[in-house]
Design an enzyme around this catalytic site. Structure first.
Site, short mmCIF file in Angstrom:
data_model
loop_
_atom_site.label_atom_id
_atom_site.label_comp_id
_atom_site.label_asym_id
_atom_site.label_seq_id
_atom_site.Cartn_x
_atom_site.Cartn_y
_atom_site.Cartn_z
N GLU A 25 12.12 -2.59 11.66
CA GLU A 25 11.68 -1.50 10.79
C GLU A 25 10.50 -0.80 11.47
OE1 GLU A 25 9.74 -3.07 7.26
OE2 GLU A 25 10.76 -1.62 5.98
N CYS A 56 10.10 1.52 2.15
CA CYS A 56 11.05 0.44 2.46
C CYS A 56 12.48 0.94 2.49
CB CYS A 56 10.90 -0.66 1.43
SG CYS A 56 11.14 -0.05 -0.22
N LYS A 113 -2.31 -8.33 -7.76
CA LYS A 113 -3.08 -8.39 -6.51
C LYS A 113 -2.62 -7.17 -5.70
CE LYS A 113 -3.31 -9.25 -2.65
NZ LYS A 113 -3.55 -8.10 -1.75
N PRO A 114 -3.37 -6.04 -5.82
CA PRO A 114 -2.95 -4.85 -5.08
C PRO A 114 -3.25 -4.99 -3.59
CG PRO A 114 -5.02 -4.42 -6.23
CD PRO A 114 -4.62 -5.83 -6.57
N ALA A 115 -2.61 -4.16 -2.79
CA ALA A 115 -2.86 -4.18 -1.34
C ALA A 115 -4.32 -3.82 -1.08
CB ALA A 115 -1.93 -3.20 -0.64
N TRP A 170 0.81 -1.22 0.00
CA TRP A 170 0.00 0.00 0.00
C TRP A 170 0.84 1.27 0.00
CZ3 TRP A 170 1.71 2.58 4.13
CH2 TRP A 170 2.25 1.83 5.18
N ASN A 171 2.13 1.17 0.30
CA ASN A 171 2.87 2.43 0.50
C ASN A 171 3.19 3.15 -0.81
OD1 ASN A 171 4.79 0.55 -0.17
ND2 ASN A 171 6.32 1.26 1.30
N GLU A 214 10.87 -8.06 -3.07
CA GLU A 214 11.33 -6.74 -2.62
C GLU A 214 10.76 -6.58 -1.22
OE1 GLU A 214 13.35 -4.79 -4.18
OE2 GLU A 214 13.23 -5.32 -6.29
N LEU A 215 11.60 -6.75 -0.20
CA LEU A 215 11.08 -6.89 1.16
C LEU A 215 11.47 -5.72 2.05
CD1 LEU A 215 11.76 -10.72 1.39
CD2 LEU A 215 9.74 -9.55 0.53
#
Ligand code: NAD
Length: 481
Positions: A384, A287, A177-179, A153-154, A253-254
């Site tokens: 984080e 991130c 599949k969007p947030a 979502w960011n 991408e985490l």
């Protein structure tokens, strides 16, 4: 209810059709808590339909000439930029970031579409020296097949185009599949793709409030050949494990735990500007956001003072309001997380310099916060925060700074400010990160490979390297010559 743009159809998009469902979920404005729209809450069966639609569209899509695919991507880029203002407003409404940042994200997201429209024409194979006079070695680069893109979502738009543009350029159809917090921007960009003429089934969007069921289909269905995920490390690890059953190629991408190091020879004013951009952009929900500031002892006090003065100027409010630099956090859980990090740091001896609590505006607004005298025993050293908290650690030597920076399982982005060129080379080479910014607070661009090492991920997005994630090499040996 706020006015939503005409380009938004609040339905899922499968096989070129806008699909509704009886079950729906609400998308809310984090600044006001108001419902913006309701979208279909799809099931595993719908996800399988989307995969089937993509699979059916694949043969014709990969046979299009690169120039034709490039033309469609270019038209999509033009359409996104022509609707920049509407998309930016929609993004601010569902995500909360200030309008100026949303405009920036639309342009950033569109830049991947533009870049891969150009790059589509350069997906070249090769011939290699052979192992016999009667043989030839040919290497083809072929599209991998159906791609599943699961996004956070960011960055409601850029994380989609950063995956889909290279996939489409390579000749792969996509299921997005969007947030669940931000599906509207995704649906609006999909609508633009439909309007510019992408064939049915080449781009599909599955909306759902319970992602696990959809994720399971996308990671286990043998027709999906590649999963590209951006999101948290725990979910990424789980999806990676799910991909193992069908040996799918996966990009991850985490999360990150970015250090921002300020050495005693740095231009401190530039470092403060860089730290503010890197830390407070998107309310700290990025991130690559600075998670830890490491400042050398000789300039520590001056830096803390300068940063606090600058942070005090950040105007908090609705992203739609003029001059606002920090919007709300995405939800109550995000507020709880930053509060717990602040409480832990203060309990263990941290010194509150500014901010520190929910903002007087209420809801999920939070004060931009700075805490000094932070140590490695505190949670912020390892976790984080994903919020507007700048914890400032102190160090003495370059070796200590590098060791502190690397003391994390993450390895996405790192930043440092220094002027001595030997120091710059030593530190740059010593940092175990996928991306390093030197005397810069922002490094994302479609022109460079974005991605992390260690538990921050696998694979790269952007630049010509981004295409490799969506192609397979086919070696053909021609004998009997
Ligand atoms: P998240 O992992 O909760 O969600 C990301 C996506 O995964 C969403 O679409 C969500 O619906 C889906 N998802 C969640 N659980 C799932 C499941 N069980 N099966 C299938 N899909 C599932 O992350 P988030 O809170 O949306 O995003 C924040 C995280 O993303 C942060 O850790 C941040 O660092 C990371 N992030 C990384 C990058 C990068 O490029 N490395 C970019 C942006 C965000």
């Amino acid at each position: 209810m706020p006015l939503l743009p005409d380009i938004l159809i609040p339905k899922a998009f499968i096989a070129g059709e806008w699909r509704d469902a009886e079950a729906k979920f609400a998308v809310t404005d984090p600044a006001s808590g108001e419902t913006l729209a309701e979208v279909p809450d799809l099931t595993a069966d719908d996800a399988r339909d989307a995969v089937a639609a993509a699979e059916a569209a694949w043969p014709a899509w990969k046979k299009r000439t690169a120039k034709e695919r490039a033309g469609l991507l270019r038209a999509w880029y033009d359409a996104i930029m022509a609707h920049q203002e509407e998309l930016a407003r929609l993004m601010t409404l569902e995500q909360g970031k200030p309008l100026a940042e949303s405009r920036g994200e639309v342009a950033y997201g569109a830049s991947f579409v533009e870049f891969y429209a150009e790059e589509a024409k350069r997906v070249a194979g090769e011939t290699l020296p052979s192992h016999g006079v009667d043989k030839r070695i040919l290497v083809f680069r072929e599209p991998i097949g159906v791609v599943a893109a699961i996004t956070p979502w960011n960055f409601p738009l850029a994380m989609i185009t950063r995956k889909c543009a290279p996939a489409l350029a390579a000749g792969c159809p996509v299921v997005i599949k969007p947030a669940e917090a931000t599906p509207l921007t995704a649906l609006a960009v999909a609508r633009l793709a439909e309007l510019v003429g992408f064939p049915a089934g080449v781009i599909n969007v599955v909306t759902a409030s319970r992602p696990a069921a959809i994720g399971e289909v996308l990671t286990t269905d043998p027709r999906v050949r590649k999963v590209s995920f951006t999101g948290s490390t725990p979910v990424g690890k789980m999806l990676l494990a799910q991909c193992a059953g069908t040996v799918k190629k996966a990009s991850m991408e985490l999360g990150g735990n970015a250090p921002f190091i300020v050495f005693d020879d740095a231009d401190l004013d530039a470092a403060v500007e860089g730290a503010v951009a890197s830390k407070y952009r998107n309310s700290g929900q990025t991130c690559v956001c600075t998670n830890r500031l490491l400042v050398q002892a000789g300039v520590y006090d001056v830096f803390v003072e300068k940063l606090a003065a600058r942070v005090a100027e950040l105007k908090v409010g609705s992203g739609l309001e003029e001059g606002v630099l920090q919007g709300p956090l995405i939800n109550a859980a995000a507020v709880a997380k930053i509060e717990s990090h602040i409480a832990d740091a203060l309990e263990k001896g941290g010194r509150l310099v500014c901010g520190g609590k929910p903002h007087a505006l209420g809801g999920t607004f939070f004060e931009p916060t700075v805490i000094a005298d932070v140590t490695e025993e505190m949670r912020v050293a390892r976790e984080e925060t994903f919020g507007p908290l700048a914890p400032i650690f102190r160090f003495e030597t370059d070796e200590q700074a590098i060791a502190m920076a690397n003391a994390t399982e993450f390895g996405l982005a790192a930043y440092f400010y220094a002027r001595d060129y030997r120091r710059i080379w030593n530190v740059m080479e010593g940092l175990e990160y996928g991306m390093v910014a030197v005397n810069e607070g922002i490094l994302s661009t479609e022109l460079a490979p974005f991605g992390g090492v260690k538990e921050s991920g696998l694979g790269r997005e952007g630049s010509h390297h981004g295409l490799d994630e969506f192609t397979e090499l086919k070696y053909v040996c021609i004998g009997g010559l």
